[in-house]
Design an enzyme around this catalytic site. Structure first.
Site, PDB file in Angstrom:
ATOM      1  N   CYS A  20       0.831  -1.209   0.000  1.00 10.02           N
ATOM      2  CA  CYS A  20       0.000   0.000   0.000  1.00 10.02           C
ATOM      3  C   CYS A  20       0.865   1.258   0.000  1.00 10.02           C
ATOM      4  O   CYS A  20       1.486   1.558  -0.999  1.00 10.02           O
ATOM      5  CB  CYS A  20      -1.000  -0.026   1.162  1.00 10.02           C
ATOM      6  SG  CYS A  20      -2.387   1.088   0.851  1.00 10.02           S
ATOM      7  N   HIS A  66      -3.672  -4.911   0.285  1.00 13.17           N
ATOM      8  CA  HIS A  66      -3.222  -5.363   1.612  1.00 13.17           C
ATOM      9  C   HIS A  66      -3.331  -6.882   1.726  1.00 13.17           C
ATOM     10  O   HIS A  66      -4.290  -7.388   2.316  1.00 13.17           O
ATOM     11  CB  HIS A  66      -4.066  -4.708   2.709  1.00 13.17           C
ATOM     12  CG  HIS A  66      -3.686  -3.302   3.016  1.00 13.17           C
ATOM     13  ND1 HIS A  66      -2.627  -2.968   3.835  1.00 13.17           N
ATOM     14  CD2 HIS A  66      -4.225  -2.131   2.603  1.00 13.17           C
ATOM     15  CE1 HIS A  66      -2.535  -1.659   3.918  1.00 13.17           C
ATOM     16  NE2 HIS A  66      -3.486  -1.118   3.186  1.00 13.17           N
ATOM     17  N   GLU A  95      -1.842  -8.832   3.692  1.00 12.78           N
ATOM     18  CA  GLU A  95      -1.793  -9.266   5.107  1.00 12.78           C
ATOM     19  C   GLU A  95      -3.177  -9.288   5.749  1.00 12.78           C
ATOM     20  O   GLU A  95      -3.357  -9.914   6.785  1.00 12.78           O
ATOM     21  CB  GLU A  95      -0.811  -8.389   5.898  1.00 12.78           C
ATOM     22  CG  GLU A  95      -1.342  -7.050   6.382  1.00 12.78           C
ATOM     23  CD  GLU A  95      -1.514  -6.005   5.285  1.00 12.78           C
ATOM     24  OE1 GLU A  95      -1.203  -6.301   4.111  1.00 12.78           O
ATOM     25  OE2 GLU A  95      -1.970  -4.892   5.618  1.00 12.78           O
TER      26      GLU A  95
END
Ligand code: MN
Length: 235
Positions: free
Chosen positions: A107, A209, A211
């Protein structure tokens, strides 16, 4: 031996506290790495020490990069900026690139790497790129919201194939690409969603993202991205 992966962090506007969502560290832990938070400093000796300790670097998400870092004045739609974080991360990023060790940017991280490589950013997609799709999704982060097309022959292509579904929590994006980078994923509106280094070293930036997607089974390829990164750091 688990590879040590250095992570950058956010800074509050008063520059009195540092923070990082747990999901970055958890993704590294699950991938077999040992996450190590690298607290903000602009001391060149300490930054060089950081770069020597770690086996790889993860540049994390956060607020906007100061447009001054790529030679522009701020427009009103630019978000909060943190000059100290920019100085710390840009200096660390240059060391990371010089080290040849693996680098992953997520990001804000892809944007930061692009600026470190001499590129520029859209300060605000809705006002500067008319007709773009929604890059600020309304569903929770563990769900994907838009598609990206992935370039054949890229490292991401080996993990995801021709396309992927990604989450989207950004109002800025890469505009002019920095040196020694190649776009390896873009959205249907042309917004750059990922790039990789062109000189053979491990350098990946993603605008989404991963994660936050790894908690859901349908997003297995995003989990594989962290495994791929950790494995590269372990070499
Ligand atoms: Mn997006």
């Amino acid at each position: 031996m688990r590879p040590i992966i250095g992570l950058t962090h956010s800074l509050d506007l008063g520059e009195t506290s540092i923070s990082m969502p747990r999901s970055y560290a958890d993704a590294i832990l699950a991938a077999g790495g040992t996450p190590l938070l690298l607290p903000v400093t602009t001391d060149a000796t300490v930054l060089a020490h950081y770069a020597s300790i770690v086996d790889g670097f993860l540049f994390t998400g956060g607020d906007d990069v100061d447009p001054r870092c790529y030679g522009e004045d701020q427009i009103y739609a630019c978000g909060e900026v943190h000059p100290l974080r920019d100085r710390y991360e840009l200096a660390l990023c240059r060391l990371a690139l010089a080290s040849g060790k693996p680098v992953l940017g997520i990001c804000r991280g892809i944007q930061l790497i692009n600026v470190a490589c001499g590129g520029t950013l859209y300060q605000d997609l809705p006002s500067q790129k008319p007709g773009c799709i929604c890059h600020g999704q309304k569903q929770p982060s563990c769900y994907a919201s838009h598609a990206v097309q992935i370039a054949p022959g890229s490292r991401l292509h080996a993990l995801f194939g021709d396309s992927a579904l990604v989450n989207s929590h950004h109002h800025q994006a890469v505009k002019a690409l920095g040196a020694n980078l190649r776009v390896t994923a873009d959205a249907h509106d042309g917004v750059i969603e990922a790039f990789e280094g062109t000189d053979g070293r491990y350098l990946i930036g993603v605008q989404w993202h991963p994660e936050r997607l790894v908690t859901r089974e349908e997003n297995a390829a995003h989990k594989a991205l962290f495994a791929d990164f950790a494995a590269a750091c372990g070499k």
